[in-house]
Scaffold this active site. Structure first.
Site, PDB file in Angstrom:
ATOM      1  N   ASP A 164       0.358  -3.770   6.094  1.00 12.94           N
ATOM      2  CA  ASP A 164       0.674  -4.974   5.315  1.00 12.94           C
ATOM      3  C   ASP A 164       2.140  -5.358   5.425  1.00 12.94           C
ATOM      4  OD1 ASP A 164       1.584  -2.762   3.899  1.00 12.94           O
ATOM      5  OD2 ASP A 164       0.226  -3.023   2.211  1.00 12.94           O
ATOM      6  N   GLU A 196      -6.119  -5.953  -3.459  1.00  9.41           N
ATOM      7  CA  GLU A 196      -6.059  -5.811  -4.912  1.00  9.41           C
ATOM      8  C   GLU A 196      -7.466  -5.793  -5.522  1.00  9.41           C
ATOM      9  OE1 GLU A 196      -3.191  -5.015  -5.843  1.00  9.41           O
ATOM     10  OE2 GLU A 196      -1.741  -6.635  -5.959  1.00  9.41           O
ATOM     11  N   HIS A 233      -5.261  -0.260  -5.394  1.00  9.54           N
ATOM     12  CA  HIS A 233      -5.266  -1.012  -4.137  1.00  9.54           C
ATOM     13  C   HIS A 233      -4.992  -0.101  -2.940  1.00  9.54           C
ATOM     14  CE1 HIS A 233      -0.696  -2.243  -4.397  1.00  9.54           C
ATOM     15  NE2 HIS A 233      -0.817  -1.201  -3.624  1.00  9.54           N
ATOM     16  N   ASN A 258      -3.014   0.293  -9.208  1.00  7.94           N
ATOM     17  CA  ASN A 258      -4.258  -0.347  -9.662  1.00  7.94           C
ATOM     18  C   ASN A 258      -5.426  -0.036  -8.730  1.00  7.94           C
ATOM     19  OD1 ASN A 258      -3.473  -1.746  -7.443  1.00  7.94           O
ATOM     20  ND2 ASN A 258      -3.405  -3.779  -8.418  1.00  7.94           N
TER      21      ASN A 258
HETATM   22  C1  GLP Z   1       2.628  -0.568  -1.779  1.00  7.56           C
HETATM   23  C2  GLP Z   1       1.969  -0.699  -0.423  1.00  7.56           C
HETATM   24  C3  GLP Z   1       0.736   0.128  -0.353  1.00  7.56           C
HETATM   25  C4  GLP Z   1       1.043   1.539  -0.812  1.00  7.56           C
HETATM   26  C5  GLP Z   1       1.483   1.498  -2.252  1.00  7.56           C
HETATM   27  C6  GLP Z   1       1.685   2.891  -2.837  1.00  7.56           C
HETATM   28  O1  GLP Z   1       2.037  -1.367  -2.734  1.00  7.56           O
HETATM   29  N1  GLP Z   1       1.612  -2.026  -0.083  1.00  7.56           N
HETATM   30  O2  GLP Z   1       0.220   0.132   0.962  1.00  7.56           O
HETATM   31  O3  GLP Z   1      -0.068   2.322  -0.672  1.00  7.56           O
HETATM   32  O4  GLP Z   1       2.688   0.764  -2.257  1.00  7.56           O
HETATM   33  O5  GLP Z   1       3.012   3.273  -2.767  1.00  7.56           O
HETATM   34  P1  GLP Z   1       3.567   4.696  -3.107  1.00  7.56           P
HETATM   35  O6  GLP Z   1       3.305   5.553  -1.913  1.00  7.56           O
HETATM   36  O7  GLP Z   1       5.025   4.457  -3.316  1.00  7.56           O
HETATM   37  O8  GLP Z   1       2.897   5.193  -4.309  1.00  7.56           O
END
Ligand code: GLP
Length: 242
Positions: free
Chosen positions: A67, A143, A138, A136
């Site tokens: 993304d 989402e 995702h 959440n």
């Molecule tokens: C962001 C990214 C996700 C990732 C999420 C979790 O929202 N778009 O792809 O999985 O963060 O991040 P973290 O690893 O910091 O918990």
């Protein structure tokens, strides 16, 4: 699903890095699906270390990131392209032309989504897809909703996601409102998925995703349908799992 909970950070990191390293050793042309967020950072560091020691090479591999934010100028410090360059690509031998991230500065975002899907179709499937878990539920930026999209698409970020990611921006207002993300269909096409979950604040959503009902309300729960998922959690994130 093969679920592993680690007491020590270094074991979490070592296991994740070894999964990628062993793939590269058996298949130097591996197609990697990569993720941003804090969870994979240690694993990227370890992979850089393995590369520097000459154990692994990315020279024939390729990568597709999940993304990218919409609305950040190229080179912005919080863009996922900058994140990947700084945390991994600048330090390994993966050719620049082999590292793919959705281009959210494209003139036509819908066409960019189609282009990304065509690349994944032509060069995929992804051999190993790294994933983090959003607060959440995702995955990528898919989402929770009443339905989910299969292919790459533009998404409106939910307030919970923007708030969670505000820690990287000067204020909540600076957090982008949209992103481009690979869809759940593309994610589930990967041959193997490695989900990384760290921290106490992920314990409840990890429980829902891994042991709750399969629902679009928690996109990560769809991973329960995939035949080859490895989940690596730290002790805090795994505390509610039975
Ligand atoms: C962001 C990214 C996700 C990732 C999420 C979790 O929202 N778009 O792809 O999985 O963060 O991040 P973290 O690893 O910091 O918990």
């Amino acid at each position: 699903m093969n679920i592993y909970t680690f007491q020590h950070e270094e074991d979490f990191v070592e296991t994740g890095a070894n999964l990628i390293a062993s793939l590269l050793l058996t298949n130097p042309k591996a197609v990697l699906g990569l993720a941003t967020g804090s969870s994979p950072i240690g694993i990227y560091k370890r992979l850089i270390d393995m590369y520097r020691k000459g154990f692994i090479s990315f020279s024939r591999a390729s990568s597709y990131n999940l993304d990218e934010y919409v609305g950040l100028p190229a080179g912005h410090s919080e863009s996922y392209r900058t994140f990947m360059d700084t945390q991994l690509f600048d330090h390994i031998d993966l050719p620049l032309a082999h590292s793919h991230i959705p281009n959210s500065n494209a003139q036509d975002l819908q066409e960019e989504c189609r282009r990304y899907d065509r690349m994944l179709e032509d060069h995929g499937p992804v051999d190993l897809q790294l994933l983090g878990l959003g607060h959440n539920g995702h995955i990528g930026f898919n989402e929770p909703d009443t339905s989910l999209v299969g292919g790459t698409h533009v998404v409106e970020l939910q307030e919970k996601t923007r708030t969670a990611n505000a820690r990287f921006f000067p204020s909540l207002d600076d957090v982008p409102r949209q992103a481009i993300t690979m869809g759940v269909g593309s994610i589930l096409k990967a041959k193997q998925i490695v989900l990384l979950v760290r921290g106490e604040e992920k314990a409840e959503i990890a429980k829902r995703a891994l042991q709750g009902p399969i629902t679009t309300d928690c996109p990560a729960s769809l991973l329960q349908c995939h035949p080859n998922v490895v989940v690596l959690l730290d002790q805090e994130a795994g505390r509610l799992l039975t």
